[in-house]
Design a protein around this motif. Sequence first.
Motif, mmCIF file in Angstrom:
data_model
loop_
_atom_site.group_PDB
_atom_site.id
_atom_site.type_symbol
_atom_site.label_atom_id
_atom_site.label_comp_id
_atom_site.label_asym_id
_atom_site.label_seq_id
_atom_site.Cartn_x
_atom_site.Cartn_y
_atom_site.Cartn_z
ATOM 1 N N VAL A 1 0.842 -1.198 0.000
ATOM 2 C CA VAL A 1 0.000 0.000 0.000
ATOM 3 C C VAL A 1 0.877 1.247 0.000
ATOM 4 C CG1 VAL A 1 -1.667 1.347 1.313
ATOM 5 C CG2 VAL A 1 -1.945 -1.123 1.172
ATOM 6 N N VAL A 2 1.788 1.317 0.965
ATOM 7 C CA VAL A 2 2.599 2.525 1.111
ATOM 8 C C VAL A 2 3.501 2.708 -0.117
ATOM 9 C CG1 VAL A 2 4.351 3.656 2.505
ATOM 10 C CG2 VAL A 2 2.511 2.390 3.616
ATOM 11 N N TRP A 3 4.120 1.630 -0.525
ATOM 12 C CA TRP A 3 5.048 1.674 -1.656
ATOM 13 C C TRP A 3 4.343 2.109 -2.935
ATOM 14 C CZ3 TRP A 3 9.810 1.937 -3.333
ATOM 15 C CH2 TRP A 3 10.140 1.470 -4.609
ATOM 16 N N PHE B 1 3.452 5.808 -2.818
ATOM 17 C CA PHE B 1 4.623 6.683 -2.881
ATOM 18 C C PHE B 1 5.303 6.604 -4.246
ATOM 19 C CE2 PHE B 1 5.868 8.696 1.171
ATOM 20 C CZ PHE B 1 4.748 8.333 1.896
ATOM 21 N N ARG B 2 5.336 5.403 -4.819
ATOM 22 C CA ARG B 2 6.045 5.265 -6.081
ATOM 23 C C ARG B 2 5.339 6.030 -7.198
ATOM 24 N NH1 ARG B 2 6.913 0.039 -9.670
ATOM 25 N NH2 ARG B 2 4.769 0.626 -10.080
ATOM 26 N N ARG B 3 4.017 6.028 -7.135
ATOM 27 C CA ARG B 3 3.271 6.734 -8.178
ATOM 28 C C ARG B 3 3.209 8.233 -7.897
ATOM 29 N NH1 ARG B 3 1.547 9.236 -11.415
ATOM 30 N NH2 ARG B 3 -0.143 8.961 -12.922
ATOM 31 N N TYR C 1 -2.542 11.675 -7.149
ATOM 32 C CA TYR C 1 -1.551 10.782 -6.539
ATOM 33 C C TYR C 1 -0.643 11.550 -5.591
ATOM 34 C CZ TYR C 1 -3.048 7.111 -9.690
ATOM 35 O OH TYR C 1 -3.792 6.163 -10.340
ATOM 36 N N ALA C 2 -0.298 12.783 -5.981
ATOM 37 C CA ALA C 2 0.532 13.587 -5.096
ATOM 38 C C ALA C 2 -0.215 13.871 -3.789
ATOM 39 C CB ALA C 2 0.919 14.890 -5.793
ATOM 40 N N ALA C 3 -1.500 14.169 -3.917
ATOM 41 C CA ALA C 3 -2.299 14.419 -2.711
ATOM 42 C C ALA C 3 -2.361 13.156 -1.854
ATOM 43 C CB ALA C 3 -3.703 14.866 -3.095
ATOM 44 N N ALA C 4 -2.432 11.990 -2.495
ATOM 45 C CA ALA C 4 -2.464 10.729 -1.753
ATOM 46 C C ALA C 4 -1.179 10.553 -0.943
ATOM 47 C CB ALA C 4 -2.661 9.554 -2.709
ATOM 48 N N VAL C 5 -0.042 10.947 -1.540
ATOM 49 C CA VAL C 5 1.228 10.845 -0.819
ATOM 50 C C VAL C 5 1.197 11.717 0.437
ATOM 51 C CG1 VAL C 5 3.671 11.422 -0.892
ATOM 52 C CG2 VAL C 5 2.617 10.233 -2.801
ATOM 53 N N VAL C 6 0.724 12.956 0.258
ATOM 54 C CA VAL C 6 0.657 13.864 1.410
ATOM 55 C C VAL C 6 -0.229 13.274 2.504
ATOM 56 C CG1 VAL C 6 -0.122 16.129 2.179
ATOM 57 C CG2 VAL C 6 1.122 15.894 0.026
ATOM 58 N N LEU C 7 -1.399 12.792 2.096
ATOM 59 C CA LEU C 7 -2.337 12.223 3.058
ATOM 60 C C LEU C 7 -1.717 11.026 3.780
ATOM 61 C CD1 LEU C 7 -5.171 12.243 4.222
ATOM 62 C CD2 LEU C 7 -5.963 10.940 2.257
ATOM 63 N N THR C 8 -1.105 10.121 3.015
ATOM 64 C CA THR C 8 -0.490 8.945 3.624
ATOM 65 C C THR C 8 0.603 9.356 4.607
ATOM 66 O OG1 THR C 8 -0.848 7.797 1.549
ATOM 67 C CG2 THR C 8 0.568 6.705 3.142
ATOM 68 N N TRP D 1 -4.590 2.269 -3.699
ATOM 69 C CA TRP D 1 -3.819 1.018 -3.775
ATOM 70 C C TRP D 1 -4.558 -0.008 -4.629
ATOM 71 C CZ3 TRP D 1 -5.008 -3.726 -0.873
ATOM 72 C CH2 TRP D 1 -4.029 -4.699 -1.023
ATOM 73 N N GLY D 2 -5.871 -0.107 -4.408
ATOM 74 C CA GLY D 2 -6.682 -1.039 -5.184
ATOM 75 C C GLY D 2 -6.553 -0.760 -6.676
ATOM 76 N N MET D 3 -6.628 0.540 -7.037
ATOM 77 C CA MET D 3 -6.550 0.898 -8.458
ATOM 78 C C MET D 3 -5.159 0.654 -9.032
ATOM 79 S SD MET D 3 -8.824 4.365 -8.490
ATOM 80 C CE MET D 3 -8.608 4.721 -10.208
ATOM 81 N N LEU D 4 -4.143 0.903 -8.207
ATOM 82 C CA LEU D 4 -2.770 0.781 -8.706
ATOM 83 C C LEU D 4 -2.273 -0.657 -8.739
ATOM 84 C CD1 LEU D 4 -0.944 3.795 -6.993
ATOM 85 C CD2 LEU D 4 -1.442 3.523 -9.415
ATOM 86 N N VAL D 5 -2.717 -1.467 -7.784
ATOM 87 C CA VAL D 5 -2.139 -2.804 -7.644
ATOM 88 C C VAL D 5 -3.158 -3.919 -7.897
ATOM 89 C CG1 VAL D 5 -0.945 -4.383 -6.083
ATOM 90 C CG2 VAL D 5 -0.443 -1.937 -5.997
#
Lengths: 281, 296, 288
Positions: A29-31, A34-36, A252-259, B125-129
């Motif tokens: 999940v985290v990877w 962050f990777r995207r 995706y950038a916002a997701a990184v901040v949130l995570t 995560w669901g969408m990406l993986v």
Amino acid sequence: MKRAIVIEKVWKLLMYASIALVLFFVVSVVWSVFRRGLPVLSWEMVSSLPGGGFYIGKEGGFLNAIVGSLYIVGGATVLGLLVSIPVVFYLNVYLKPHSVLGSVARIAYDILFGIPSIVYGAFGFTIMIFFGLRTSLLGGIIVVTLLIIPIFIRSMDEVAKTIPQDIMEAGYSLGSTRLETIGVVVRQIAPAIATATLLGIGRAIGDAAGVMFTAGFSDSIPTSLTQQTASLPLSVFFQLSAPQLEVQDRAYAAAVVLTAIVLVLSLSGRFIMNRFSRNKV
Amino acid sequence: MMKNNRLLKDRIAEQLMAVMTISSLLLVVAMAVGLYLKSVPILQEHSLWELLSEGEWRPMAGRFGFFPFLMGTLYVSLLALGIAIPISLLMAIYLTEYAHSAVKRYVFPLLDILAGLPSVIYGVWGMLVIVPWVSDVVAPSLRRDSSGYTVLATGVVLGVTVIPLLVSLFIEIFSNVGRESREAALSLGATRWQTTMDVVLRQTAPGVIAAVVLAASRTLGETIAVIMVCGNLAIVPSSLLDACYPIPALIANNYGEMLSLPLYESALMFAAFILFFVVLGFNLFSRLVLRKMNNR
Amino acid sequence: MSIAISIPQIFSAGVIHRVPWTVHIPFVVDRKFPRLEDTRLTTRNLNISIGNSHILKDVNVEIPQNKITCIIGPSGCGKTTLLRTFNRFVDSIEGVRIDGEVNLGKQDIVSAGAGEMSELRRNIGLVPQRPCPLPMSIYDNIAYGCRIHGVRGKRKLDLVVQHYLEAVGLWEEVKDRLHTPASKLSGGQQQRLCLARSLAVEPSYLLADESTSALDPISSRTVEDLFVKLKRDYSIVMVTHTLRQAQRIADYVIFMYLGEVIEQGDAKEVFGNPKHELTRKYLSGGIS
């Protein structure tokens, strides 16, 4: 006899496998987020508003969502603590240990804790319509407050229940009223208040279903309580469904901040809890 | 005079706090009443049975069949539990019966992280993986074509979201089993695993069931993560590789349009009411059982 | 009675089989498990430490056969730790270190692996401090151990259950409700059930960790009397806090102080004529 040992070995292997699987989930999940998200995250994204319309805009960032989330979470946390600390105090100091109201209340908070946020959202929405309110920052704050009150109360009560009676009685024997023991109680449960707050913030900042109904969304930073506001999770959710890659990048950038925010919150929550239990002996 | 003042303050504070406590309790009642009142219009128009068993969903034509959504919710929740229960049970058994405290020190923060991640992140995560995994790996290996936005993907994502809840509930329940009970079996020559099955699980069976019910209620209400991977098609899924449309997704997807039609709004509030009602029942049951177990 | 002795003799081809005293019917299912030939339980230079604290220091004991051995001493002296070393329950403590030897016959207890441990624990039974029925019926409580060790067949198990419930004097009290949960029994009955449960897997040793401390005086006396009768067939090691109990039933006494064995010997010797200053002090109530 040998058979039992073999069976034990097999199950133990499965246990290791389950732990490995959970480890994989966490890392995955985290990877993946962050990777995207990390390559497209830039200072401009977190510091500017979306430019030229929300769904079509190719420039700009999601400052509106960050500030909106801060407003909602800040307001809800303050309101939530204002309600829950007195309730916890009442449950543990004024009520007798096995009072009916006390146990009904505790079960009710357990249940409220389990009600999904989409139901809070739908309920909040009907209430707002009833009072003639429109989707707004205020609506978002109210619903998120309702959502985190059970979290606050439950985790503080858990600790408050363990305050030894002697400490309270020491206060009473000096002639203090029950209200005046609040200082003692608050000091005893201070670490619990801290962890509960972190826990609540974590849940509040990640909640999307509740605020979707009540806070709406906007491209700008709200200047009054009656304006609609954006929030981080919704900014991820809405922008992901946009066709343009640039807008998706923003999601995706916002997701990184949130995570990142949530990771810091949950790890510091555990840190405080460990500190606390070490001092408690 | 001074003294009276203090007592008066104490009294007033007591009343004030009692009001706060009771009114926060009444939130449960208010929710039930509010959502019910909102769903009255649709219930006057269609019978409860008709709403639940009808398969066609065309709000603009006045057709409100919830059956596909109920089935979607059911399949997805069952799949999620089917994935989460074995993993969580094995993990909780390992952590309570086998693990050194050093292991726990590393595993608990992992569970914290998993528990703390917002549902929208699980959706990402669901969408990406998971969705690509389903469409590129699972479906081809079954010689099927699939977008990946399926019951399977939703079940996996949902399963992972409830693992931390289940593990922490199981650990709490298992820790209530006394050391002596375990030693009774061990001293007869039982292995750890036999002891776990015959003593720990047997003794905590009601609690384990309650924990599962609680987790089930959590899967029923999960919204954003589900929307992002479920495919949002109002059909009754006939396989794991079909799209689905669970109830929370229905509510969240249509909140914008619903104001256009009074009956539409009522139908969605009715959906929220069903969700509330089921979750309330599940929670009440399992909390009462867990409370009884933990007080023993 | 005479029949009771003769029949097992036929079955076991001339080997004289000791029949517990309460058995009035021929008992043909006993000896379900191979009996150890050498059953001496000994420790040599046993040292146990947990973290930085040294719990047992150079303990050398040999538990006499078919006697009641009482381990006495002030609390915190390592009595329970020593007892729990015999069936390796000390393992459950985190950071424990065992040095030295503990032997049951030729078997090394300290290095026993999972498979040997199961057999070992069958040979060294435990009667818990507080009555602790397994979460199952009365019948299954007794049958559980046998099933684990591979004894199957309802007829066989029926006989085993009856035999051992009789051995602890519980049969008449519970024979009509064998399939009700064991937790419904009274505390004293539960403790006798636990005893019967341990006996059913035919151990050579019984470890009792203050097994009467949680019972009322009458039940406690019943269990005590049972121990005295059981020593015909079993060697019993018990830890006790009450000196009077030790004086009543012990044949052999081990006195421990701060993790060391100070004195051991026949009960009469130790109680009547203690050699060591500390023992004398403890017996007269000078140390507690």
